[in-house]
Design an enzyme around this catalytic site. Sequence first.
Site, PDB file in Angstrom:
ATOM      1  N   SER A   1      40.586  30.896  41.338  1.00 41.88           N
ATOM      2  CA  SER A   1      39.624  30.995  42.442  1.00 41.88           C
ATOM      3  C   SER A   1      39.965  30.031  43.571  1.00 41.88           C
ATOM      4  CB  SER A   1      38.214  30.683  41.942  1.00 41.88           C
ATOM      5  OG  SER A   1      37.872  31.531  40.884  1.00 41.88           O
TER       6      SER A   1
HETATM    7  N1  SAH Z   1      38.095  30.418  36.151  1.00 44.85           N
HETATM    8  C1  SAH Z   1      39.423  30.930  36.397  1.00 44.85           C
HETATM    9  C2  SAH Z   1      39.355  32.158  37.307  1.00 44.85           C
HETATM   10  C3  SAH Z   1      39.852  33.297  36.580  1.00 44.85           C
HETATM   11  S1  SAH Z   1      39.617  34.903  37.281  1.00 44.85           S
HETATM   12  C4  SAH Z   1      40.370  29.886  36.925  1.00 44.85           C
HETATM   13  O1  SAH Z   1      39.916  28.779  37.235  1.00 44.85           O
HETATM   14  O2  SAH Z   1      41.575  30.145  37.002  1.00 44.85           O
HETATM   15  C5  SAH Z   1      38.493  35.584  36.079  1.00 44.85           C
HETATM   16  C6  SAH Z   1      38.966  35.603  34.668  1.00 44.85           C
HETATM   17  O3  SAH Z   1      37.934  36.218  33.905  1.00 44.85           O
HETATM   18  C7  SAH Z   1      40.229  36.411  34.405  1.00 44.85           C
HETATM   19  O4  SAH Z   1      41.184  35.618  33.758  1.00 44.85           O
HETATM   20  C8  SAH Z   1      39.748  37.550  33.503  1.00 44.85           C
HETATM   21  O5  SAH Z   1      40.693  37.967  32.557  1.00 44.85           O
HETATM   22  C9  SAH Z   1      38.544  36.915  32.849  1.00 44.85           C
HETATM   23  N2  SAH Z   1      37.561  37.842  32.282  1.00 44.85           N
HETATM   24  C10 SAH Z   1      37.169  39.068  32.769  1.00 44.85           C
HETATM   25  N3  SAH Z   1      36.239  39.602  31.954  1.00 44.85           N
HETATM   26  C11 SAH Z   1      36.044  38.724  30.938  1.00 44.85           C
HETATM   27  C12 SAH Z   1      35.205  38.722  29.786  1.00 44.85           C
HETATM   28  N4  SAH Z   1      34.380  39.730  29.482  1.00 44.85           N
HETATM   29  N5  SAH Z   1      35.255  37.644  28.972  1.00 44.85           N
HETATM   30  C13 SAH Z   1      36.083  36.598  29.219  1.00 44.85           C
HETATM   31  N6  SAH Z   1      36.912  36.559  30.288  1.00 44.85           N
HETATM   32  C14 SAH Z   1      36.878  37.596  31.149  1.00 44.85           C
END
Ligand code: SAH
Length: 226
Positions: free
Chosen positions: A68
């Site tokens: 993000s």
């Molecule tokens: N917080 C992260 C941002 C990641 S983007 C960072 O700091 O890098 C969002 C993430 O949510 C992705 O990696 C995606 O695979 C994950 N995601 C999507 N649906 C999900 C779910 N149901 N449970 C856990 N993770 C999920």
Amino acid sequence: MQSGTHKLLEDIRAELRYTRSMIGRDTFDERVMMAMEEVPRHHFVPDHEQGYAYANGPLPIGHGQTISQPFIVALMTDLLACGPDDCVLEVGTGSGYQAAILSRVVGQVRSVEIIPELARQSAARLARLGYTNIETRHSDGYTGWPESVPYDGILVTAAAPAVPPPLIEQLKEGHRLVIPVGPQYGHQELVVIEKRQDGSLSKTAVLGVVFVPLTRMPSDSQGERT
Ligand code: SAH
């Protein structure tokens, strides 16, 4: 301070000034800003994106996912309003950057990731960088992390069409859930849900945002701790 961090903090403060009428604040908690200063974002960014590691924008991390934008990471951490005695659940570990920021502000972090490869990589990265108060696992965060409920805060970093009921159940009274709500390519809003002492909920939309979608895992293939 990492090279680039100084400029990043300035960019976050500038974005705070532009958005203050929407987000209702013109500063972030000092501990949040210290965490943004301390956590080396370049360790969470792929090799070919290193030149942008300290730019205030999202970046691809593979598997169609993103790390993000730093301003949004700071805002979500600030909105949680948690401190050193609190245990927070993050849904969507991704690169592990948001979890690392949280770990400098709160006592304990649990973080779940649905994509096995990202879950493995971020667990290894966080261990290598010495973040000992973060526990991660590979599972569908829609169902939360029921073993260590209730949480003093829950932060979801993927957009859901509606707030998953299990996450509301796993939130302690008097505490907050911060989540982007909306369709994949439509209007999404960052929402703060507060569970009052009597269990009733208040909902505040803070800012229009763009997040990857919250996906689901078939219930018979739940993952394991990484
Ligand atoms: N917080 C992260 C941002 C990641 S983007 C960072 O700091 O890098 C969002 C993430 O949510 C992705 O990696 C995606 O695979 C994950 N995601 C999507 N649906 C999900 C779910 N149901 N449970 C856990 N993770 C999920």
